[in-house]
Design a protein around this motif. Structure first.
Motif, PDB file in Angstrom:
ATOM      1  N   ALA A 166      41.173   0.603  14.836  1.00 48.63           N
ATOM      2  CA  ALA A 166      40.775   1.997  14.583  1.00 48.63           C
ATOM      3  C   ALA A 166      40.745   2.745  15.913  1.00 48.63           C
ATOM      4  O   ALA A 166      39.706   2.904  16.543  1.00 48.63           O
ATOM      5  N   MET A 167      41.911   3.169  16.332  1.00 54.48           N
ATOM      6  CA  MET A 167      42.059   3.868  17.604  1.00 54.48           C
ATOM      7  C   MET A 167      42.888   5.125  17.396  1.00 54.48           C
ATOM      8  O   MET A 167      43.672   5.212  16.459  1.00 54.48           O
ATOM      9  N   ASP A 168      42.689   6.067  18.302  1.00 56.37           N
ATOM     10  CA  ASP A 168      43.582   7.217  18.387  1.00 56.37           C
ATOM     11  C   ASP A 168      44.623   6.881  19.443  1.00 56.37           C
ATOM     12  O   ASP A 168      44.276   6.487  20.557  1.00 56.37           O
ATOM     13  N   PHE A 169      45.896   7.031  19.100  1.00 60.83           N
ATOM     14  CA  PHE A 169      46.989   6.704  20.007  1.00 60.83           C
ATOM     15  C   PHE A 169      47.759   7.968  20.363  1.00 60.83           C
ATOM     16  O   PHE A 169      47.988   8.816  19.505  1.00 60.83           O
ATOM     17  N   VAL A 170      48.164   8.060  21.625  1.00 63.53           N
ATOM     18  CA  VAL A 170      49.083   9.110  22.059  1.00 63.53           C
ATOM     19  C   VAL A 170      50.275   8.409  22.689  1.00 63.53           C
ATOM     20  O   VAL A 170      50.123   7.644  23.642  1.00 63.53           O
ATOM     21  N   VAL A 171      51.450   8.661  22.137  1.00 61.57           N
ATOM     22  CA  VAL A 171      52.684   8.082  22.662  1.00 61.57           C
ATOM     23  C   VAL A 171      53.313   9.112  23.590  1.00 61.57           C
ATOM     24  O   VAL A 171      53.603  10.237  23.177  1.00 61.57           O
ATOM     25  N   ILE A 172      53.495   8.714  24.851  1.00 61.80           N
ATOM     26  CA  ILE A 172      54.083   9.594  25.856  1.00 61.80           C
ATOM     27  C   ILE A 172      55.463   9.053  26.203  1.00 61.80           C
ATOM     28  O   ILE A 172      55.597   7.898  26.615  1.00 61.80           O
ATOM     29  N   VAL A 173      56.460   9.887  26.026  1.00 64.32           N
ATOM     30  CA  VAL A 173      57.843   9.493  26.292  1.00 64.32           C
ATOM     31  C   VAL A 173      58.213   9.913  27.708  1.00 64.32           C
ATOM     32  O   VAL A 173      57.906  11.018  28.138  1.00 64.32           O
ATOM     33  N   LYS A 174      58.874   9.004  28.422  1.00 68.07           N
ATOM     34  CA  LYS A 174      59.297   9.272  29.794  1.00 68.07           C
ATOM     35  C   LYS A 174      60.818   9.306  29.868  1.00 68.07           C
ATOM     36  O   LYS A 174      61.505   9.071  28.877  1.00 68.07           O
ATOM     37  N   LYS A 175      61.317   9.546  31.065  1.00 67.00           N
ATOM     38  CA  LYS A 175      62.768   9.596  31.259  1.00 67.00           C
ATOM     39  C   LYS A 175      63.399   8.250  30.939  1.00 67.00           C
ATOM     40  O   LYS A 175      62.806   7.205  31.160  1.00 67.00           O
ATOM     41  N   GLY A 176      64.598   8.296  30.424  1.00 72.11           N
ATOM     42  CA  GLY A 176      65.353   7.084  30.169  1.00 72.11           C
ATOM     43  C   GLY A 176      65.241   6.565  28.753  1.00 72.11           C
ATOM     44  O   GLY A 176      65.977   5.666  28.374  1.00 72.11           O
ATOM     45  N   VAL A 177      64.352   7.108  27.964  1.00 67.48           N
ATOM     46  CA  VAL A 177      64.175   6.584  26.610  1.00 67.48           C
ATOM     47  C   VAL A 177      65.361   6.950  25.713  1.00 67.48           C
ATOM     48  O   VAL A 177      65.688   6.207  24.791  1.00 67.48           O
TER      49      VAL A 177
END
Length: 119
Positions: A82-93
């Motif tokens: 039970a967590m809040d997640f933030v997905v951060i995309v960086k260069k190269g993805v």
């Protein structure tokens, strides 16, 4: 049977939701992605996505990344803490194909599960 829907309640929608995660996050990352997580009191996980135009120029690539990330979360939502997640995309993805991106997300979800059990 486990319900694998992705309703509005499973999304981080407001800046306050995102700021809550940014204050004291647990991090799991690769050179292309970082997933920040913070325990919540809701009893179920939620996800927010940040895909900057600076890192992924084309809209169809940003949409592909978001679609694959949401699908990965949707399929694993019942095994996540039970967590809040933030997905951060960086260069190269954007160079990653769908399979590589999905495998990377799975690895990061597992890492967050281990971190949550340890704390």
């Amino acid at each position: 049977m486990v319900k694998l829907s992705f309703p509005r309640e499973l999304r981080l929608l407001t800046p306050n939701h995102f700021n809550f995660v940014f204050q004291q996050p647990q991090r799991a990352g690769t050179p292309q992605l970082t997933i920040l997580g913070r325990m919540n009191s809701l009893g179920y996980p939620r996800i927010g996505l940040t895909v900057a135009k600076k890192h992924v120029k084309r809209a169809h690539e940003r949409n592909r990344i978001k679609r694959l990330t949401r699908e990965s979360f949707r399929l694993r939502q019942h095994s996540l803490p039970a967590m809040d997640f933030v997905v951060i995309v960086k260069k190269g993805v954007q160079e990653l194909d769908n399979r590589a991106l999905t495998e990377m997300l799975e690895k990061l979800w597992r890492r967050h599960c281990r971190q949550a059990r340890a704390s």
